[in-house]
Design a protein around this motif. Structure first.
Motif, PDB file in Angstrom:
ATOM      1  N   THR A   1       0.871  -1.175   0.000  1.00 48.55           N
ATOM      2  CA  THR A   1       0.000   0.000   0.000  1.00 48.55           C
ATOM      3  C   THR A   1       0.907   1.224   0.000  1.00 48.55           C
ATOM      4  OG1 THR A   1      -0.101   0.151   2.406  1.00 48.55           O
ATOM      5  CG2 THR A   1      -1.775  -1.204   1.332  1.00 48.55           C
TER       6      THR A   1
ATOM      7  N   GLY B   1      -4.223   2.504  -1.503  1.00 44.35           N
ATOM      8  CA  GLY B   1      -4.722   1.745  -0.368  1.00 44.35           C
ATOM      9  C   GLY B   1      -3.984   1.972   0.945  1.00 44.35           C
TER      10      GLY B   1
ATOM     11  N   VAL C   1      -7.789   5.889  -1.420  1.00 44.23           N
ATOM     12  CA  VAL C   1      -8.337   4.643  -1.958  1.00 44.23           C
ATOM     13  C   VAL C   1      -7.625   4.282  -3.257  1.00 44.23           C
ATOM     14  CG1 VAL C   1     -10.381   3.617  -3.027  1.00 44.23           C
ATOM     15  CG2 VAL C   1     -10.616   4.934  -0.919  1.00 44.23           C
ATOM     16  N   GLY C   2      -7.256   3.044  -3.401  1.00 40.55           N
ATOM     17  CA  GLY C   2      -6.627   2.602  -4.639  1.00 40.55           C
ATOM     18  C   GLY C   2      -6.175   1.161  -4.493  1.00 40.55           C
ATOM     19  N   THR C   3      -6.045   0.458  -5.616  1.00 45.98           N
ATOM     20  CA  THR C   3      -5.562  -0.922  -5.548  1.00 45.98           C
ATOM     21  C   THR C   3      -4.095  -0.901  -5.114  1.00 45.98           C
ATOM     22  OG1 THR C   3      -6.981  -1.362  -7.441  1.00 45.98           O
ATOM     23  CG2 THR C   3      -5.406  -3.078  -6.847  1.00 45.98           C
ATOM     24  N   PRO C   4      -3.743  -1.658  -4.093  1.00 42.31           N
ATOM     25  CA  PRO C   4      -2.335  -1.684  -3.685  1.00 42.31           C
ATOM     26  C   PRO C   4      -1.440  -2.122  -4.835  1.00 42.31           C
ATOM     27  CG  PRO C   4      -3.708  -2.698  -2.007  1.00 42.31           C
ATOM     28  CD  PRO C   4      -4.595  -2.443  -3.184  1.00 42.31           C
TER      29      PRO C   4
ATOM     30  N   ILE D   1      -0.790  -6.083  -7.296  1.00 39.41           N
ATOM     31  CA  ILE D   1      -1.895  -7.052  -7.398  1.00 39.41           C
ATOM     32  C   ILE D   1      -2.369  -7.219  -8.840  1.00 39.41           C
ATOM     33  CG2 ILE D   1      -4.249  -7.579  -6.670  1.00 39.41           C
ATOM     34  CD1 ILE D   1      -3.681  -6.116  -4.067  1.00 39.41           C
ATOM     35  N   ILE D   2      -2.744  -6.088  -9.458  1.00 39.03           N
ATOM     36  CA  ILE D   2      -3.288  -6.144 -10.825  1.00 39.03           C
ATOM     37  C   ILE D   2      -2.388  -5.309 -11.725  1.00 39.03           C
ATOM     38  CG2 ILE D   2      -5.282  -5.627 -12.272  1.00 39.03           C
ATOM     39  CD1 ILE D   2      -6.931  -5.597  -9.662  1.00 39.03           C
TER      40      ILE D   2
ATOM     41  N   GLU E   1      -4.848   1.363 -12.410  1.00 37.36           N
ATOM     42  CA  GLU E   1      -4.521   2.756 -12.721  1.00 37.36           C
ATOM     43  C   GLU E   1      -4.759   3.616 -11.498  1.00 37.36           C
ATOM     44  OE1 GLU E   1      -6.442   4.132 -16.224  1.00 37.36           O
ATOM     45  OE2 GLU E   1      -5.344   2.695 -17.490  1.00 37.36           O
TER      46      GLU E   1
END
Lengths: 563, 100
Positions: free
Chosen positions: A273, A292, A311-314, A317-318, A322
């Protein structure tokens, strides 16, 4: 199939890992009867041992051991000069032979004698007449124990040394004090940064750097989990960041590139994160992007709190994740505070944890207790009081305090008086007086220590021990509000008089309290070891002179104006 | 952390968790994944109603479960998250990834 018999490399039932060491062991056989020495010696030789020395009595045994340390001693009890008991006691009294295996052999075997044998320090006992396979088995067992314990403790100390080195290497990825100070000079604000690795290796990282056009960049990052894997990944992330140095101007681009580069290398279930912000320290414009990380806090000059949207994808992972830029401001006198999740998630003694909401409340309460530039330091002091013992994860806490626009006194104001009741009002008074000094930050810190003391102790009668307990349980604010509403405290206020000339700023702080025995705290050698005298010691360090008067309810400080 | 697996006749399962899901639960969680892997599942719901706390390592374990589901051809979703657990899922956008 394992071979058996004399001279073979392996005896069934024995530990193969140390077989070679066992066989090479140096064994000292001590017996006053030549026949016994020969018999034991030949038994050991048949068992594959070749490094055997002999002593004919206790005195000779001790002399040989002094000269060359054996790995094990086979010891007779009844011998002329120095008895076997005496040999045991002598060996156990020296640190270098305290754990040398001693196998005692003796003909008489009463229960009483066995007690005596073990009490004098023998490791084990075999009875005479010697049963050769038994003697061999016991010799092997004690040698194995010795070598296994040695190799285990060697291994353990090696691992500990390596973990320590890994922790230090990880620490070296963080900005050092010099880098922080030069960045403070560059941006005119104050940076407070704390990092503490957990007992196991962890995965926290933070950093800051100067950018062009009056801007600085600041990130905090936390790799999920802990242990060697997480720690190694902090190096990977750190190196990858360096590759994308030219994209540091744009938080969203920076995170997107980092994620794309890191994702294939991160093992399943591991991620980082992150929060990255670029602050223009002239205009106050703040651009940031989140992946994140715990939501950073902005504290306004009045202590109001707002949370940034991280907020955001750590990362990791993917691959196609973006990130987007978000815009906010950090005005003069405001603080940006980033922290790792251990602060919101570490369990307190009752098993509960603060959570984000509780943590934000905790930050607000700490904010009122002293000058802004010491916020994180005070917050962590209190945090460790509330959550004693080792933390389950790394702790990172970083704040940028933008220098306040001190509302200066008018240049012709040579003296005056301020009166206040609340810590919020106290802060304003402290920053106005500090502005008239040549060291505004130090003077503001010192005044806040004195003002908070005058309010809590002087106006509201909260004792030092009482305050300690309230801080531990997080009930300080509620108690202040409760007392403020009681008739006996409602009208109490702090009175601050100041005088200034070209040489000095003199400030007197007076409260209506019962004071305290101040002598013990203002003496140089006594102040430091008393926990509740720390504030006083700190304040004393912020001024050129500090003296208590009356019953301790009045304190005078002098700040010399230089140049 | 404790868990209970309920498998229905149509090969859908529900795992009800109790207690915190943190780094120290890593072994228990791997056992759960093993337990699930031997079942012939269509889908599985992780019920988090009785979980008060999940840390970043706990979220990582959800990701491993998700990967196992994708590979094994079954659907994984989470339900019942509240308080700290719900905010963690939202903050890291894992709520999108683990949607029913």
């Amino acid at each position: 199939m394992a071979e058996t018999g004399s001279g073979s490399g392996f005896i069934p039932g024995r530990v193969a890992e140390v077989a070679e060491e066992v066989r090479a062991a140096n064994i000292l056989v001590v017996d006053d009867m030549p026949l016994m020495r020969t018999m034991i010696g030949s038994c050991l030789t048949k068992g594959g041992f070749s490094n055997i020395s002999y002593a004919a009595d206790g005195a000779e045994a001790l002399a040989i051991i002094d000269q060359s340390m054996p790995d094990l001693v086979v010891l007779d009890l009844n011998m002329p000069k120095v008895s076997g008991y005496e040999v045991c006691r002598t060996l156990r009294s020296k640190p270098e032979t305290v754990d040398l295996p001693i196998l005692v052999q003796s003909a008489s075997e009463t229960a009483q004698e066995r007690v005596q044998v073990f009490a004098s320090g023998a490791t084990d006992f075999v009875s005479k007449p010697i049963n050769q396979p038994e003697l061999l088995a016991r010799v092997c067992m004690h040698l194995e124990n010795k070598f296994l314990i040695h190799s285990l403790s060697d291994f353990q100390s090696r691992i500990q040394a390596e973990l320590k080195m890994a922790r230090e290497m990880q620490h070296s990825l963080l900005p050092d004090q010099k880098a922080v100070m030069s960045l403070e000079e560059f941006c005119g604000g104050t940076i407070e940064a704390f990092y503490k690795a957990s007992f196991e290796l962890g995965g926290d990282l933070w950093g800051c750097w100067p950018l062009g056009d009056d801007r600085v960049g600041l990130f905090v990052l936390d790799i999920a989990g802990h242990g060697v894997g997480a720690a190694l990944n902090t190096f990977r992330v750190h190196a990858t960041m360096a590759r994308f140095e030219i994209f540091r101007d744009d938080p969203a681009d920076f995170l997107t590139l980092l994620n794309t580069a890191l994702q294939p290398a991160f093992p399943l279930g591991q991620f980082a994160t992150m929060f990255y912000a670029v602050l223009n320290f002239k205009s106050g414009e703040l651009i940031y992007a989140g992946a994140g990380a715990p939501r950073p806090i902005i504290l306004s000059t009045d202590g109001d709190v707002r949370l940034l949207d991280s907020v955001g994808t750590p990362l990791g992972i993917i691959k196609s994740a973006e990130y987007e830029n978000k815009y906010d401001r950090l005005d003069e006198g405001e603080s940006l505070f980033c922290y790792s999740d251990v602060l919101t998630e570490a369990p307190e003694p009752d098993g509960k944890f603060l959570g984000e909401e509780g943590f934000v409340r905790f930050v607000s309460e700490c904010e009122l207790e002293g000058a802004r530039v010491t916020l994180v330091e005070r917050l962590l002091d209190q945090f460790y009081m509330r959550v004693p013992g080792a933390l389950p994860d790394d702790l990172t806490a970083v704040a940028i305090h933008r220098a306040p626009d001190f509302a200066a006194l008018s240049p012709d104001a040579r003296e005056g008086r301020f009166i206040f009741q609340s810590r919020r009002e106290a802060k304003k008074v402290a920053s106005r007086l500090a502005a008239a000094s040549t060291e505004p930050i130090g003077v503001a810190v010192g005044l806040m220590e004195l003002f908070v003391n005058a309010i809590e102790h002087g106006c509201l009668g909260i004792g030092h021990d009482e305050k300690g307990k309230l801080l531990e349980t997080g009930g300080m604010n509620a108690e202040i509000l409760r007392r403020r509403a009681l008739p006996e405290y409602a009208d109490n206020y702090v009175c601050v008089d100041f005088k200034r000339d070209d040489a000095a700023l003199r400030i007197a702080v007076k409260d209506p309290g019962r004071g305290f025995k101040y002598q013990a705290f203002v003496d140089d050698d006594a102040g430091h070891d008393k926990k509740h005298g720390r504030g006083i010691t700190m304040a004393k360090g912020c001024f050129d002179e500090m003296t208590y008067h009356g019953c301790g309810n009045e304190v005078h400080v002098v700040h010399k104006i230089n140049g | 952390m404790e868990y209970r697996i309920d498998v229905n006749e149509d090969n859908t399962a529900r795992v009800v968790f109790n207690g915190d899901i943190t780094f120290s639960e890593n072994v228990a969680f791997r056992q759960l994944l093993k337990d699930l892997s031997v079942k012939d599942l269509q889908s599985c719901v992780f019920d988090l109603s009785n979980v008060d706390m999940v840390d970043s390592a706990g979220l990582g374990m959800f990701l491993i479960a998700k990967e196992q589901a994708d590979t094994g051809g079954w659907k994984l979703s989470v339900t019942g998250a509240q308080g700290h657990v719900a905010s963690m899922l939202k903050l890291t956008k894992l709520s999108d990834l683990l949607q029913g």
